[in-house]
Design an enzyme around this catalytic site. Structure first.
Site, PDB file in Angstrom:
ATOM      1  N   ASP A 134     -86.761 -15.598 -23.612  1.00 14.43           N
ATOM      2  CA  ASP A 134     -88.066 -15.479 -24.278  1.00 14.43           C
ATOM      3  C   ASP A 134     -88.914 -14.427 -23.569  1.00 14.43           C
ATOM      4  O   ASP A 134     -89.447 -14.679 -22.492  1.00 14.43           O
ATOM      5  CB  ASP A 134     -88.787 -16.830 -24.262  1.00 14.43           C
ATOM      6  CG  ASP A 134     -90.114 -16.751 -25.005  1.00 14.43           C
ATOM      7  OD1 ASP A 134     -90.088 -16.777 -26.252  1.00 14.43           O
ATOM      8  OD2 ASP A 134     -91.171 -16.621 -24.354  1.00 14.43           O
TER       9      ASP A 134
ATOM     10  N   TYR B   3     -95.379  -8.955 -21.701  1.00 16.38           N
ATOM     11  CA  TYR B   3     -94.790  -9.266 -20.385  1.00 16.38           C
ATOM     12  C   TYR B   3     -94.270  -8.008 -19.676  1.00 16.38           C
ATOM     13  O   TYR B   3     -93.870  -8.067 -18.521  1.00 16.38           O
ATOM     14  CB  TYR B   3     -93.640 -10.282 -20.499  1.00 16.38           C
ATOM     15  CG  TYR B   3     -93.980 -11.602 -21.159  1.00 16.38           C
ATOM     16  CD1 TYR B   3     -95.302 -11.979 -21.403  1.00 16.38           C
ATOM     17  CD2 TYR B   3     -92.974 -12.476 -21.552  1.00 16.38           C
ATOM     18  CE1 TYR B   3     -95.596 -13.182 -22.020  1.00 16.38           C
ATOM     19  CE2 TYR B   3     -93.271 -13.692 -22.167  1.00 16.38           C
ATOM     20  CZ  TYR B   3     -94.585 -14.030 -22.407  1.00 16.38           C
ATOM     21  OH  TYR B   3     -94.863 -15.223 -23.020  1.00 16.38           O
TER      22      TYR B   3
ATOM     23  N   HIS C 126     -97.946 -13.198 -31.169  1.00  9.11           N
ATOM     24  CA  HIS C 126     -98.202 -13.881 -29.883  1.00  9.11           C
ATOM     25  C   HIS C 126     -99.398 -14.836 -29.943  1.00  9.11           C
ATOM     26  O   HIS C 126     -99.461 -15.818 -29.215  1.00  9.11           O
ATOM     27  CB  HIS C 126     -98.422 -12.824 -28.796  1.00  9.11           C
ATOM     28  CG  HIS C 126     -98.093 -13.282 -27.414  1.00  9.11           C
ATOM     29  ND1 HIS C 126     -97.519 -12.469 -26.476  1.00  9.11           N
ATOM     30  CD2 HIS C 126     -98.246 -14.473 -26.791  1.00  9.11           C
ATOM     31  CE1 HIS C 126     -97.336 -13.133 -25.347  1.00  9.11           C
ATOM     32  NE2 HIS C 126     -97.783 -14.352 -25.507  1.00  9.11           N
TER      33      HIS C 126
ATOM     34  N   SER D 252     -97.043 -17.857 -32.586  1.00  9.62           N
ATOM     35  CA  SER D 252     -97.253 -18.542 -31.314  1.00  9.62           C
ATOM     36  C   SER D 252     -98.737 -18.844 -31.204  1.00  9.62           C
ATOM     37  O   SER D 252     -99.574 -18.035 -31.639  1.00  9.62           O
ATOM     38  CB  SER D 252     -96.791 -17.640 -30.164  1.00  9.62           C
ATOM     39  OG  SER D 252     -97.036 -18.262 -28.921  1.00  9.62           O
TER      40      SER D 252
ATOM     41  N   GLN E 191     -94.580 -21.280 -31.311  1.00  3.53           N
ATOM     42  CA  GLN E 191     -94.423 -21.449 -29.856  1.00  3.53           C
ATOM     43  C   GLN E 191     -95.785 -21.794 -29.263  1.00  3.53           C
ATOM     44  O   GLN E 191     -96.715 -20.995 -29.359  1.00  3.53           O
ATOM     45  CB  GLN E 191     -93.882 -20.158 -29.227  1.00  3.53           C
ATOM     46  CG  GLN E 191     -93.713 -20.270 -27.733  1.00  3.53           C
ATOM     47  CD  GLN E 191     -93.197 -18.996 -27.058  1.00  3.53           C
ATOM     48  OE1 GLN E 191     -93.812 -18.491 -26.131  1.00  3.53           O
ATOM     49  NE2 GLN E 191     -92.066 -18.488 -27.515  1.00  3.53           N
TER      50      GLN E 191
ATOM     51  N   LYS F 114     -96.903 -30.643 -11.358  1.00  9.08           N
ATOM     52  CA  LYS F 114     -96.753 -32.091 -11.515  1.00  9.08           C
ATOM     53  C   LYS F 114     -95.654 -32.672 -10.624  1.00  9.08           C
ATOM     54  O   LYS F 114     -95.143 -33.754 -10.917  1.00  9.08           O
ATOM     55  CB  LYS F 114     -96.444 -32.422 -12.982  1.00  9.08           C
ATOM     56  CG  LYS F 114     -97.537 -32.008 -13.965  1.00  9.08           C
ATOM     57  CD  LYS F 114     -98.736 -32.941 -13.873  1.00  9.08           C
ATOM     58  CE  LYS F 114     -99.817 -32.540 -14.866  1.00  9.08           C
ATOM     59  NZ  LYS F 114    -101.041 -33.339 -14.717  1.00  9.08           N
TER      60      LYS F 114
ATOM     61  N   SER G  77     -88.381 -19.222 -14.291  1.00  8.52           N
ATOM     62  CA  SER G  77     -88.251 -19.189 -12.837  1.00  8.52           C
ATOM     63  C   SER G  77     -87.554 -17.897 -12.440  1.00  8.52           C
ATOM     64  O   SER G  77     -86.642 -17.457 -13.131  1.00  8.52           O
ATOM     65  CB  SER G  77     -87.449 -20.389 -12.325  1.00  8.52           C
ATOM     66  OG  SER G  77     -87.302 -20.253 -10.926  1.00  8.52           O
TER      67      SER G  77
ATOM     68  N   ARG H 248     -83.651 -22.694  -8.869  1.00  6.19           N
ATOM     69  CA  ARG H 248     -84.456 -23.386  -9.907  1.00  6.19           C
ATOM     70  C   ARG H 248     -83.958 -23.048 -11.310  1.00  6.19           C
ATOM     71  O   ARG H 248     -84.025 -23.888 -12.213  1.00  6.19           O
ATOM     72  CB  ARG H 248     -85.921 -22.995  -9.775  1.00  6.19           C
ATOM     73  CG  ARG H 248     -86.578 -23.564  -8.543  1.00  6.19           C
ATOM     74  CD  ARG H 248     -87.990 -23.051  -8.489  1.00  6.19           C
ATOM     75  NE  ARG H 248     -88.708 -23.517  -7.327  1.00  6.19           N
ATOM     76  CZ  ARG H 248     -89.787 -22.919  -6.849  1.00  6.19           C
ATOM     77  NH1 ARG H 248     -90.270 -21.835  -7.437  1.00  6.19           N
ATOM     78  NH2 ARG H 248     -90.395 -23.395  -5.789  1.00  6.19           N
TER      79      ARG H 248
HETATM   80  N1  LIG Z   1     -96.637 -17.710 -26.128  1.00  3.71           N
HETATM   81  C1  LIG Z   1     -97.458 -17.838 -25.098  1.00  3.71           C
HETATM   82  O1  LIG Z   1     -98.678 -17.665 -25.197  1.00  3.71           O
HETATM   83  C2  LIG Z   1     -96.881 -18.224 -23.772  1.00  3.71           C
HETATM   84  C3  LIG Z   1     -97.738 -18.572 -22.711  1.00  3.71           C
HETATM   85  C4  LIG Z   1     -97.160 -18.940 -21.501  1.00  3.71           C
HETATM   86  C5  LIG Z   1     -95.792 -18.973 -21.366  1.00  3.71           C
HETATM   87  N2  LIG Z   1     -94.977 -18.621 -22.410  1.00  3.71           N
HETATM   88  C6  LIG Z   1     -93.500 -18.630 -22.294  1.00  3.71           C
HETATM   89  O2  LIG Z   1     -93.074 -19.848 -21.705  1.00  3.71           O
HETATM   90  C7  LIG Z   1     -92.408 -19.589 -20.473  1.00  3.71           C
HETATM   91  C8  LIG Z   1     -92.710 -20.695 -19.471  1.00  3.71           C
HETATM   92  O3  LIG Z   1     -94.094 -20.828 -19.220  1.00  3.71           O
HETATM   93  P1  LIG Z   1     -94.745 -20.535 -17.790  1.00  3.71           P
HETATM   94  O4  LIG Z   1     -93.910 -19.532 -17.085  1.00  3.71           O
HETATM   95  O5  LIG Z   1     -96.148 -20.196 -17.997  1.00  3.71           O
HETATM   96  O6  LIG Z   1     -94.701 -21.969 -17.086  1.00  3.71           O
HETATM   97  P2  LIG Z   1     -93.568 -22.982 -16.562  1.00  3.71           P
HETATM   98  O7  LIG Z   1     -92.218 -22.580 -17.006  1.00  3.71           O
HETATM   99  O8  LIG Z   1     -94.053 -24.353 -16.887  1.00  3.71           O
HETATM  100  O9  LIG Z   1     -93.676 -22.828 -14.975  1.00  3.71           O
HETATM  101  C9  LIG Z   1     -93.241 -21.701 -14.287  1.00  3.71           C
HETATM  102  C10 LIG Z   1     -93.591 -21.886 -12.809  1.00  3.71           C
HETATM  103  O10 LIG Z   1     -92.892 -23.006 -12.273  1.00  3.71           O
HETATM  104  C11 LIG Z   1     -92.066 -22.612 -11.175  1.00  3.71           C
HETATM  105  N3  LIG Z   1     -90.797 -23.364 -11.328  1.00  3.71           N
HETATM  106  C12 LIG Z   1     -89.836 -23.155 -12.261  1.00  3.71           C
HETATM  107  N4  LIG Z   1     -88.871 -24.066 -12.157  1.00  3.71           N
HETATM  108  C13 LIG Z   1     -89.202 -24.886 -11.130  1.00  3.71           C
HETATM  109  C14 LIG Z   1     -88.591 -26.014 -10.537  1.00  3.71           C
HETATM  110  N5  LIG Z   1     -87.438 -26.493 -11.007  1.00  3.71           N
HETATM  111  N6  LIG Z   1     -89.232 -26.608  -9.481  1.00  3.71           N
HETATM  112  C15 LIG Z   1     -90.407 -26.131  -9.020  1.00  3.71           C
HETATM  113  N7  LIG Z   1     -91.042 -25.059  -9.548  1.00  3.71           N
HETATM  114  C16 LIG Z   1     -90.441 -24.446 -10.594  1.00  3.71           C
HETATM  115  C17 LIG Z   1     -91.877 -21.121 -11.304  1.00  3.71           C
HETATM  116  O11 LIG Z   1     -91.749 -20.544 -10.032  1.00  3.71           O
HETATM  117  P3  LIG Z   1     -90.683 -19.402  -9.650  1.00  3.71           P
HETATM  118  O12 LIG Z   1     -90.581 -18.456 -10.808  1.00  3.71           O
HETATM  119  O13 LIG Z   1     -91.309 -18.754  -8.450  1.00  3.71           O
HETATM  120  O14 LIG Z   1     -89.397 -20.095  -9.337  1.00  3.71           O
HETATM  121  C18 LIG Z   1     -93.219 -20.704 -11.949  1.00  3.71           C
HETATM  122  O15 LIG Z   1     -94.216 -20.584 -10.958  1.00  3.71           O
HETATM  123  C19 LIG Z   1     -92.923 -18.206 -20.065  1.00  3.71           C
HETATM  124  O16 LIG Z   1     -92.077 -17.565 -19.140  1.00  3.71           O
HETATM  125  C20 LIG Z   1     -92.964 -17.521 -21.406  1.00  3.71           C
HETATM  126  O17 LIG Z   1     -91.671 -17.118 -21.815  1.00  3.71           O
HETATM  127  C21 LIG Z   1     -95.506 -18.260 -23.609  1.00  3.71           C
END
Ligand SMILES: NC(=O)c1ccc[n+]([C@@H]2O[C@H](COP(=O)([O-])OP(=O)(O)OC[C@H]3O[C@@H](n4cnc5c(N)ncnc54)[C@H](OP(=O)(O)O)[C@@H]3O)[C@@H](O)[C@H]2O)c1
Length: 288
Positions: free
Chosen positions: A49, A54, A112, A143, A176, A210, A246, A251
């Site tokens: 994704d 990005y 988006h 999204s 999304q 969390k 990640s 992870r």
């Molecule tokens: N459409 C939108 O508006 C929108 C907005 C936000 C996100 N997204 C999409 O959704 C994806 C995920 O959202 P997000 O990146 O904001 O949040 P997330 O996946 O909930 O959290 C990512 C964070 O958690 C850490 N992490 C990952 N796996 C872990 C584990 N098993 N244990 C502990 N920490 C862990 C990562 O650190 P490290 O990377 O340092 O390991 C990073 O800091 C994005 O990458 C993007 O593709 C879309």
């Protein structure tokens, strides 16, 4: 529930399949994206994704193109930037995404966010529909759309189909949005489920805030899993497509090890918190 695996897919309204676990690359620096996407694919993810915003479409695609896995076995998503919602801009970005990635087609192209007003939302959607007609995109969606945005789009699609012929308005395959137990968005989820529109869950592990949560810790202990894995399993059992991000190889692997345990109905219910606690932005509530 049917046994899930890393290769399970859901069928979208477009008729194409989407792998149930995605790999998110928001805030993944361009200089590491090829490597981490390559690692995710190596351990079995088949869904990436990305987004124009990005700034890592090209290296993410490089990770796919150099993985040795045939292009058609990997699902790639990108998105029209939130501040560039218009017909003209969306047309330009579709061409540019194809150029950046070197792909013949994009699996899923999303708007988006709903920002930009009705005319621009519909204009950008029309550009996606034309991208599908031209074979440049397979499935399209949105999204961060709230129910009022979804209804506006549905009404456009219906009236266009009536006026210009079946499918001319396009097919909404996906919304999304941020989704986790502290943001379950029942109104949006019901709207999408009623219509078979796929819900992709972003921030599925609540940005790693969390890990000490008292609701999650007993479940993590019981199943010998981490709290992140419990959250991702909740998302899968809700029928969502979670997109954990990640850049840490261990992870990336942990976040895919979700298929050897199952939360019971009572445990799923225990995570129904009923609260509204976004950890990211929330354009679903915008009224422009
Ligand atoms: N459409 C939108 O508006 C929108 C907005 C936000 C996100 N997204 C999409 O959704 C994806 C995920 O959202 P997000 O990146 O904001 O949040 P997330 O996946 O909930 O959290 C990512 C964070 O958690 C850490 N992490 C990952 N796996 C872990 C584990 N098993 N244990 C502990 N920490 C862990 C990562 O650190 P490290 O990377 O340092 O390991 C990073 O800091 C994005 O990458 C993007 O593709 C879309």
């Amino acid at each position: 529930m049917a046994k899930l695996s890393l290769t399970s897919t859901l069928r979208m309204p477009s008729g194409y399949s989407i792998p149930i676990l995605g790999y998110g690359v928001y805030q993944t620096p361009a200089n590491v994206a090829a490597e981490v996407v390559g690692h995710a694919l190596k351990i079995g993810y088949r869904h990436v994704d990305s987004a124009v915003a990005y700034r890592n479409e090209a290296p993410s695609a490089e990770g796919i193109n150099t993985s040795g896995i045939p292009r058609e076995k990997v699902f790639f998503t990108t998105k029209i930037p939130p501040k560039e919602m218009s017909y003209e801009s969306a047309k330009k970005h579709i061409e540019n995404s194809l150029k950046e990635t070197g792909f013949d087609y994009i699996d899923l192209y999303l708007l988006h966010s709903p920002y930009g007003g009705k005319e621009n939302r519909i204009g950008a959607w029309k550009a996606l529909v034309e991208g599908v007609e031209a074979g440049k995109i397979r499935s399209i969606g949105v999204s961060n759309y709230g129910v009022h945005h979804l209804m506006e789009l549905e009404s456009y699609i219906k009236s266009t189909n009536e006026r210009e012929g079946k499918d001319k308005g396009g097919c909404l395959s996906c919304n999304q949005v941020e989704l986790h137990p502290w943001l379950a968005r029942k109104d949006i989820v019901d709207w999408c489920n009623t219509r078979g529109v796929i819900l992709e869950a972003y921030c599925p592990i609540v940005r790693a805030t969390k890990s000490e949560d008292p609701l999650l810790l007993p479940l993590a202990k019981k199943y010998n899993k981490t709290t992140s894995q419990v959250l991702l399993r909740w998302s899968l059992q809700m029928g969502f497509v979670p997109l954990p991000k990640s850049v840490t190889k261990s992870r990336i692997e942990e976040n895919a090890q979700l298929f050897d345990f199952e939360l019971s109905a009572e445990e799923m219910e225990s995570l129904d918190t009923g609260v509204y606690e976004p950890c990211a932005w929330d354009p679903t509530v915008s009224r422009d």
